[in-house]
Scaffold this motif. Structure first.
Motif, PDB file in Angstrom:
ATOM      1  N   THR A 241       8.762  -2.746 -12.090  1.00 49.81           N
ATOM      2  CA  THR A 241       9.263  -2.236 -13.369  1.00 49.81           C
ATOM      3  C   THR A 241       8.574  -0.930 -13.750  1.00 49.81           C
ATOM      4  N   ARG A 242       7.262  -0.858 -13.556  1.00 51.57           N
ATOM      5  CA  ARG A 242       6.538   0.382 -13.849  1.00 51.57           C
ATOM      6  C   ARG A 242       7.059   1.526 -12.990  1.00 51.57           C
TER       7      ARG A 242
ATOM      8  N   ILE B 187      10.495   2.611 -14.401  1.00 54.80           N
ATOM      9  CA  ILE B 187      10.374   3.352 -15.659  1.00 54.80           C
ATOM     10  C   ILE B 187       9.764   4.726 -15.406  1.00 54.80           C
TER      11      ILE B 187
ATOM     12  N   ALA C 203       9.349   8.943 -17.882  1.00 54.74           N
ATOM     13  CA  ALA C 203       9.018   8.373 -19.183  1.00 54.74           C
ATOM     14  C   ALA C 203       7.564   8.665 -19.541  1.00 54.74           C
ATOM     15  N   HIS C 204       7.246   8.457 -20.789  1.00 62.49           N
ATOM     16  CA  HIS C 204       5.876   8.612 -21.273  1.00 62.49           C
ATOM     17  C   HIS C 204       4.995   7.546 -20.610  1.00 62.49           C
TER      18      HIS C 204
ATOM     19  N   LEU D  36       2.583   5.755 -21.713  1.00 63.43           N
ATOM     20  CA  LEU D  36       2.380   4.566 -22.542  1.00 63.43           C
ATOM     21  C   LEU D  36       3.567   3.622 -22.431  1.00 63.43           C
ATOM     22  N   LEU D  37       4.766   4.179 -22.343  1.00 61.85           N
ATOM     23  CA  LEU D  37       5.962   3.359 -22.163  1.00 61.85           C
ATOM     24  C   LEU D  37       5.929   2.634 -20.818  1.00 61.85           C
ATOM     25  N   VAL D  38       5.412   3.301 -19.802  1.00 69.80           N
ATOM     26  CA  VAL D  38       5.294   2.685 -18.479  1.00 69.80           C
ATOM     27  C   VAL D  38       4.330   1.495 -18.539  1.00 69.80           C
TER      28      VAL D  38
ATOM     29  N   LEU E 265       3.342  -0.283 -21.243  1.00 64.26           N
ATOM     30  CA  LEU E 265       3.854  -1.358 -22.092  1.00 64.26           C
ATOM     31  C   LEU E 265       5.053  -2.066 -21.470  1.00 64.26           C
ATOM     32  N   GLY E 266       5.882  -1.330 -20.749  1.00 68.17           N
ATOM     33  CA  GLY E 266       7.012  -1.958 -20.066  1.00 68.17           C
ATOM     34  C   GLY E 266       6.555  -2.905 -18.981  1.00 68.17           C
TER      35      GLY E 266
END
Length: 114
Positions: free
Chosen positions: A49-50, A53, A58-59, A61-63, A65-66
């Motif tokens: 998933t990382r 993303i 993507a940012h 932090l989004l990576v 948290l995802g």
């Protein structure tokens, strides 16, 4: 070869940690091998998933948290289906484990980046 041994040791350590958290929080004993299987499958899903993303620019932090969110869903789902504990206890154990794993990964990242 040395990297595989280190990876195996980390998986066993986190599997033991999951089994211990499950014993302390849910008062349900699971085997360490069950914890290792759950940790391995959830880690593979979180890394995938990382990667997906991050490939979308993507940012960071989004990576993070995802990956943590997918890891939580995988741990909770596998605890319910594979370890045969209730959904409520599985969600609580998954929450505690995800926080411990997230903090540990942040600490390792800070050590490596220094």
């Amino acid at each position: 070869m040395f990297g595989i041994i280190i990876l195996l040791c980390v998986a066993v350590t986190f599997g033991f940690c999951l089994a211990w958290i499950c014993g302390m929080v849910a008062k349900t004993e699971i085997e360490v091998k069950t914890g290792v299987v759950i940790v391995a499958l959830s880690t593979i899903a979180a890394i995938f998933t990382r990667y997906l993303i991050a490939s979308g620019d993507a940012h960071p932090l989004l990576v993070l948290l995802g990956g943590a969110a997918v890891g939580w869903v995988c741990v909770a789902g596998l605890l319910v289906s594979y370890a045969k504990i209730t959904w409520k206890l599985g969600a609580i154990v998954a929450s505690v484990y995800t926080v411990v794993e997230f903090v540990a990964s942040l600490l390792v990242a800070m050590i490596i980046s220094d």
